[in-house]
Scaffold this motif. Structure first.
Motif, PDB file in Angstrom:
ATOM      1  N   VAL A   1      46.548  18.499  20.259  1.00 40.09           N
ATOM      2  CA  VAL A   1      45.409  18.145  21.113  1.00 40.09           C
ATOM      3  C   VAL A   1      44.185  17.828  20.262  1.00 40.09           C
ATOM      4  CG1 VAL A   1      43.862  18.942  22.947  1.00 40.09           C
ATOM      5  CG2 VAL A   1      46.279  19.550  23.019  1.00 40.09           C
ATOM      6  N   LEU A   2      43.944  18.658  19.234  1.00 41.24           N
ATOM      7  CA  LEU A   2      42.803  18.432  18.348  1.00 41.24           C
ATOM      8  C   LEU A   2      42.943  17.094  17.614  1.00 41.24           C
ATOM      9  CD1 LEU A   2      41.220  21.154  16.077  1.00 41.24           C
ATOM     10  CD2 LEU A   2      41.509  18.827  15.252  1.00 41.24           C
ATOM     11  N   LEU A   3      44.140  16.812  17.108  1.00 37.37           N
ATOM     12  CA  LEU A   3      44.382  15.544  16.405  1.00 37.37           C
ATOM     13  C   LEU A   3      44.256  14.352  17.357  1.00 37.37           C
ATOM     14  CD1 LEU A   3      47.441  16.617  14.227  1.00 37.37           C
ATOM     15  CD2 LEU A   3      45.103  16.200  13.421  1.00 37.37           C
ATOM     16  N   ALA A   4      44.728  14.531  18.587  1.00 38.83           N
ATOM     17  CA  ALA A   4      44.612  13.474  19.594  1.00 38.83           C
ATOM     18  C   ALA A   4      43.148  13.141  19.850  1.00 38.83           C
ATOM     19  CB  ALA A   4      45.295  13.905  20.888  1.00 38.83           C
ATOM     20  N   GLY A   5      42.301  14.160  19.870  1.00 40.12           N
ATOM     21  CA  GLY A   5      40.872  13.947  20.058  1.00 40.12           C
ATOM     22  C   GLY A   5      40.281  13.108  18.935  1.00 40.12           C
ATOM     23  N   MET A   6      40.685  13.392  17.707  1.00 42.36           N
ATOM     24  CA  MET A   6      40.198  12.611  16.567  1.00 42.36           C
ATOM     25  C   MET A   6      40.609  11.142  16.693  1.00 42.36           C
ATOM     26  SD  MET A   6      40.988  15.166  13.359  1.00 42.36           S
ATOM     27  CE  MET A   6      40.169  16.768  13.206  1.00 42.36           C
ATOM     28  N   LEU A   7      41.867  10.906  17.086  1.00 44.86           N
ATOM     29  CA  LEU A   7      42.358   9.542  17.245  1.00 44.86           C
ATOM     30  C   LEU A   7      41.620   8.813  18.372  1.00 44.86           C
ATOM     31  CD1 LEU A   7      46.202  10.162  16.810  1.00 44.86           C
ATOM     32  CD2 LEU A   7      44.639   9.121  15.153  1.00 44.86           C
ATOM     33  N   GLN A   8      41.264   9.537  19.442  1.00 39.18           N
ATOM     34  CA  GLN A   8      40.515   8.916  20.537  1.00 39.18           C
ATOM     35  C   GLN A   8      39.136   8.465  20.088  1.00 39.18           C
ATOM     36  OE1 GLN A   8      40.849  11.767  23.891  1.00 39.18           O
ATOM     37  NE2 GLN A   8      41.363   9.980  25.124  1.00 39.18           N
ATOM     38  N   VAL A   9      38.497   9.269  19.236  1.00 41.23           N
ATOM     39  CA  VAL A   9      37.187   8.882  18.703  1.00 41.23           C
ATOM     40  C   VAL A   9      37.317   7.579  17.918  1.00 41.23           C
ATOM     41  CG1 VAL A   9      35.344   9.514  17.096  1.00 41.23           C
ATOM     42  CG2 VAL A   9      36.301  11.244  18.629  1.00 41.23           C
ATOM     43  N   VAL A  10      38.397   7.453  17.139  1.00 38.33           N
ATOM     44  CA  VAL A  10      38.647   6.218  16.382  1.00 38.33           C
ATOM     45  C   VAL A  10      38.806   5.032  17.338  1.00 38.33           C
ATOM     46  CG1 VAL A  10      40.276   5.035  14.855  1.00 38.33           C
ATOM     47  CG2 VAL A  10      39.673   7.426  14.423  1.00 38.33           C
ATOM     48  N   LEU A  11      39.548   5.242  18.442  1.00 40.16           N
ATOM     49  CA  LEU A  11      39.729   4.175  19.438  1.00 40.16           C
ATOM     50  C   LEU A  11      38.385   3.721  20.002  1.00 40.16           C
ATOM     51  CD1 LEU A  11      42.862   5.334  21.504  1.00 40.16           C
ATOM     52  CD2 LEU A  11      42.731   3.506  19.809  1.00 40.16           C
ATOM     53  N   GLY A  12      37.490   4.666  20.209  1.00 43.39           N
ATOM     54  CA  GLY A  12      36.162   4.323  20.710  1.00 43.39           C
ATOM     55  C   GLY A  12      35.404   3.446  19.737  1.00 43.39           C
ATOM     56  N   TYR A  13      35.515   3.758  18.432  1.00 43.70           N
ATOM     57  CA  TYR A  13      34.791   2.990  17.423  1.00 43.70           C
ATOM     58  C   TYR A  13      35.382   1.606  17.200  1.00 43.70           C
ATOM     59  CZ  TYR A  13      31.561   6.671  16.036  1.00 43.70           C
ATOM     60  OH  TYR A  13      30.536   7.588  16.034  1.00 43.70           O
ATOM     61  N   ILE A  14      36.695   1.435  17.466  1.00 43.33           N
ATOM     62  CA  ILE A  14      37.272   0.088  17.325  1.00 43.33           C
ATOM     63  C   ILE A  14      37.224  -0.677  18.652  1.00 43.33           C
ATOM     64  CG2 ILE A  14      38.766   0.813  15.430  1.00 43.33           C
ATOM     65  CD1 ILE A  14      41.113   0.830  17.374  1.00 43.33           C
ATOM     66  N   LYS A  15      36.474  -0.103  19.607  1.00 43.57           N
ATOM     67  CA  LYS A  15      36.190  -0.756  20.897  1.00 43.57           C
ATOM     68  C   LYS A  15      37.436  -1.035  21.743  1.00 43.57           C
ATOM     69  CE  LYS A  15      31.915  -2.810  19.177  1.00 43.57           C
ATOM     70  NZ  LYS A  15      31.117  -1.692  19.689  1.00 43.57           N
ATOM     71  N   ALA A  16      38.348  -0.067  21.741  1.00 39.88           N
ATOM     72  CA  ALA A  16      39.550  -0.190  22.580  1.00 39.88           C
ATOM     73  C   ALA A  16      39.237   0.016  24.056  1.00 39.88           C
ATOM     74  CB  ALA A  16      40.606   0.825  22.134  1.00 39.88           C
ATOM     75  N   GLY A  17      38.041   0.533  24.361  1.00 35.73           N
ATOM     76  CA  GLY A  17      37.668   0.788  25.756  1.00 35.73           C
ATOM     77  C   GLY A  17      37.542  -0.465  26.593  1.00 35.73           C
ATOM     78  N   SER A  18      37.381  -1.629  25.947  1.00 34.62           N
ATOM     79  CA  SER A  18      37.231  -2.873  26.699  1.00 34.62           C
ATOM     80  C   SER A  18      38.496  -3.240  27.477  1.00 34.62           C
ATOM     81  CB  SER A  18      36.864  -4.023  25.763  1.00 34.62           C
ATOM     82  OG  SER A  18      37.851  -4.175  24.758  1.00 34.62           O
ATOM     83  N   LEU A  19      39.616  -2.573  27.173  1.00 36.06           N
ATOM     84  CA  LEU A  19      40.860  -2.829  27.913  1.00 36.06           C
ATOM     85  C   LEU A  19      40.701  -2.566  29.407  1.00 36.06           C
ATOM     86  CD1 LEU A  19      43.477  -1.208  25.481  1.00 36.06           C
ATOM     87  CD2 LEU A  19      43.199  -3.645  25.970  1.00 36.06           C
ATOM     88  N   SER A  20      39.759  -1.683  29.781  1.00 37.29           N
ATOM     89  CA  SER A  20      39.586  -1.330  31.195  1.00 37.29           C
ATOM     90  C   SER A  20      39.148  -2.527  32.035  1.00 37.29           C
ATOM     91  CB  SER A  20      38.567  -0.195  31.350  1.00 37.29           C
ATOM     92  OG  SER A  20      37.280  -0.629  30.954  1.00 37.29           O
ATOM     93  N   ASN A  21      38.524  -3.524  31.403  1.00 37.94           N
ATOM     94  CA  ASN A  21      38.071  -4.698  32.144  1.00 37.94           C
ATOM     95  C   ASN A  21      39.215  -5.555  32.658  1.00 37.94           C
ATOM     96  OD1 ASN A  21      35.196  -4.367  31.894  1.00 37.94           O
ATOM     97  ND2 ASN A  21      35.405  -4.870  29.737  1.00 37.94           N
ATOM     98  N   TYR A  22      40.406  -5.304  32.144  1.00 32.32           N
ATOM     99  CA  TYR A  22      41.549  -6.138  32.512  1.00 32.32           C
ATOM    100  C   TYR A  22      42.409  -5.504  33.610  1.00 32.32           C
ATOM    101  CZ  TYR A  22      40.076  -8.642  28.395  1.00 32.32           C
ATOM    102  OH  TYR A  22      39.317  -9.338  27.493  1.00 32.32           O
ATOM    103  N   PHE A  23      41.929  -4.427  34.223  1.00 32.81           N
ATOM    104  CA  PHE A  23      42.614  -3.841  35.371  1.00 32.81           C
ATOM    105  C   PHE A  23      42.029  -4.462  36.641  1.00 32.81           C
ATOM    106  CE2 PHE A  23      42.735  -0.057  32.393  1.00 32.81           C
ATOM    107  CZ  PHE A  23      44.068  -0.239  32.038  1.00 32.81           C
ATOM    108  N   PRO A  24      42.785  -5.277  37.383  1.00 35.87           N
ATOM    109  CA  PRO A  24      42.249  -5.917  38.596  1.00 35.87           C
ATOM    110  C   PRO A  24      41.943  -4.899  39.689  1.00 35.87           C
ATOM    111  CG  PRO A  24      44.601  -6.350  38.378  1.00 35.87           C
ATOM    112  CD  PRO A  24      44.177  -5.680  37.111  1.00 35.87           C
ATOM    113  N   SER A  25      40.965  -5.223  40.535  1.00 35.59           N
ATOM    114  CA  SER A  25      40.494  -4.266  41.541  1.00 35.59           C
ATOM    115  C   SER A  25      41.562  -3.906  42.555  1.00 35.59           C
ATOM    116  CB  SER A  25      39.264  -4.823  42.263  1.00 35.59           C
ATOM    117  OG  SER A  25      39.594  -6.007  42.953  1.00 35.59           O
TER     118      SER A  25
END
Length: 543
Positions: A92-116
């Protein structure tokens, strides 16, 4: 641009909503921990961190984070594979570190591709599951404790329908009385204006207090209707701070070289991040003020929350639809509501666990039944039916798949169907979007292409979000023959909400009447219709 939000400005609305979310989250935290084979306190710790830490760092005003039912099978399997809960906490701790990395490489923009329509189908499916799973608690069948799972079919192969013979044999009239009275209270608070205005006294709190009083009356009078401890919330009752410290479990760092620890961490990152992005998109749709969440910042916040949760013995955390929906329904205005719910979880564990242990599951089931109904209103089905086959089929397919399988598989099916529809109608058509450098006071022209699908939503959203205050914008759809409902919804929200708040003069040109973008009461939006069914510009001197 957007004004900085003052989280203390709406405490009159945020405190009652935070209280409602606390009442919903408490049993779910416990239920998910028990279903995961983890210590009960691990679920509460995850809820506290999700509320206080992630709630503070996130810029979502509606989303609520905590332990997620969608990760139950991962936790069960991982603990068995790794051999100890402590080794799992390291994952869980390691997963948290990897999630922070995802945030910095801007992986969050994937959410824009989920249709309403897929998001709405997911929400409706979750609503159906909540209703089916909570009906058994409403009649007193609490075998194995309170179930917070967002899944119709359980790991033991059972489902609410297979439980019917046992439910009938263990039918508790006391639970039925409490759940019916609780439902009546909740419905009254929703429909009677005088009661609805009592923000400091939410219907959920009244229902919970009433449930406790009714059961205490049954117990004190020796009534056979009294509910035993197996039908009530169960929290550990620490005698001192030393007891609390003794309950805390820390990761086994000696397992860092175990490949299974890393595999589990990556699995948690993928599932938790996708569920979080789905919930954030859904939460933004539930937000009456139509504010947008920075999904990259959200991933960073989730990552830090999971690092802390893993370090002190908590379950993995995601943004959770059920709690976020309860938050929006209760009238939350800012993220202070989420923070308050986390603080209340902490205070409840430290100060009043004995009182909380008197809350009947039947009352909590009534609260969740109302939430489930609001998520799966029949009117939502009709709404997408009227939008046509391209909107209805992905919606209904997602709904059915979420109910029949799980959240991720359901959303995946809806996405596949949506993409097939888009490719079918848009295979050889390019998307053209003219973006210019502009500053305050400039006239900005946005020209839409011949076909605009939900795949173009991210670019349009980013451009609309960058438009400065006190400017003029012309959105031209003269050459457009198809615009996805998601994009229309986005443009309409921009024209009626953000434009009004930031004094942006919006002119919509060439939108057909079928697109349903009508003249609004916002004086900054200019839309009229001619006989051909197309809009024309009221302010000709703009060109």
């Amino acid at each position: 641009m957007s004004k900085k939000e003052n989280v203390f400005a709406h405490l009159k609305a945020d405190f009652p909503s935070g209280l409602v979310v606390f009442l919903v989250a408490l049993p779910l935290c416990l239920g998910i921990a028990l279903a995961s084979g983890a210590p009960p306190l691990s679920g509460i710790l995850a809820g506290i961190i999700g509320g206080v830490v992630i709630g503070s760092l996130s810029n979502s005003s509606i989303s609520v984070s905590g332990p997620a039912a969608g990760l139950i099978s991962i936790v069960l399997t991982a603990v068995a594979t790794l051999g100890s809960f402590q080794a799992f906490l390291l994952s869980v701790l390691l997963a948290g570190m990897l999630q922070v990395v995802l945030g910095y490489i801007k992986a969050g923009s994937l959410s824009n591709y989920f249709p309403s329509n897929v998001i709405e189908g997911m929400l409706a499916g979750i609503g159906v599951i909540i209703i089916l799973n909570q009906l058994e608690h409403a009649v007193g069948y609490d075998d194995g404790g309170f179930k917070g799972t967002v899944s119709l079919f359980r790991l033991d192969g059972g489902n609410p329908f297979s439980d019917i013979p046992q439910i009938i044999s263990r039918f508790k009239m006391g639970a039925v009385i409490i759940s019916v009275i609780s439902l009546i209270i909740l419905i009254m608070w929703e429909n009677i204006k005088a009661l609805k205005k009592l923000k400091i006294l939410p219907g959920a709190l009244v229902a919970v207090l009433t449930g406790i009083l009714i059961n205490e009356f049954f117990i004190n009078t020796g009534s056979p209707l009294a509910l035993s401890h197996s039908h009530l919330v169960t929290l550990p009752v620490p005698e001192s701070f030393t007891d609390i410290a003794g309950i805390i479990i820390t990761p086994d760092f000696s397992a860092i070289g175990n490949p299974e620890v890393w595999i589990t961490a990556v699995t948690i990152v993928v599932v938790a991040s996708v569920e979080t992005l789905l919930c954030i998109e859904a939460s933004d749709r539930m937000d009456e003020l139509k504010r947008y969440t920075d999904t990259n910042r959200e991933l960073k916040a989730q990552g830090l929350g999971n690092m802390i949760s893993g370090f002190i013995g908590g379950l993995p955390i995601t943004s959770v639809v059920v709690r976020s929906s309860a938050n929006a329904t209760a009238g939350a205005r800012t993220k202070m509501s989420t923070i308050i719910h986390g603080c209340l979880l902490l205070l409840s564990v430290l100060t009043i666990p004995s009182l909380l242990n008197k809350i009947p599951f039947a009352t909590l089931a009534a609260i969740l039944l109302i939430i489930g109904y609001k998520l799966a209103r029949p009117v939502k089905l009709m709404h997408f039916w009227k939008k046509g086959i391209y909107q209805f089929v992905p919606f209904i397919a997602t709904l059915i798949a979420v109910v029949a399988t799980d959240l991720l598989r359901g959303v995946a099916l809806g996405m596949i169907i949506s993409i097939i529809f888009v490719l079918r109608g848009n295979l050889k058509r390019a998307y053209n979007f003219r973006k210019e450098q502009y500053s305050e006071g400039d006239v900005i022209h946005i020209d839409l292409a011949q076909e605009v699908s939900f795949l173009n939503k991210a670019a349009i959203k980013a451009t609309l979000n960058e438009i400065p205050q006190n400017s003029k914008v012309v959105i031209d759809a003269s050459a457009t023959v198809y615009i996805a409902y998601d994009v229309l919804d986005l443009i309409e929200e921009f024209a009626t909400v953000k434009a009004k708040e930031e004094n942006i003069d919006v002119t919509l040109v060439g939108f057909k009447t079928a697109y349903e973008l009508q003249k609004t009461d916002n004086n900054n939006v200019f839309v009229t219709h001619n006989n051909s069914g197309k809009t024309r510009n009221e302010k000709q001197d703009i060109y």
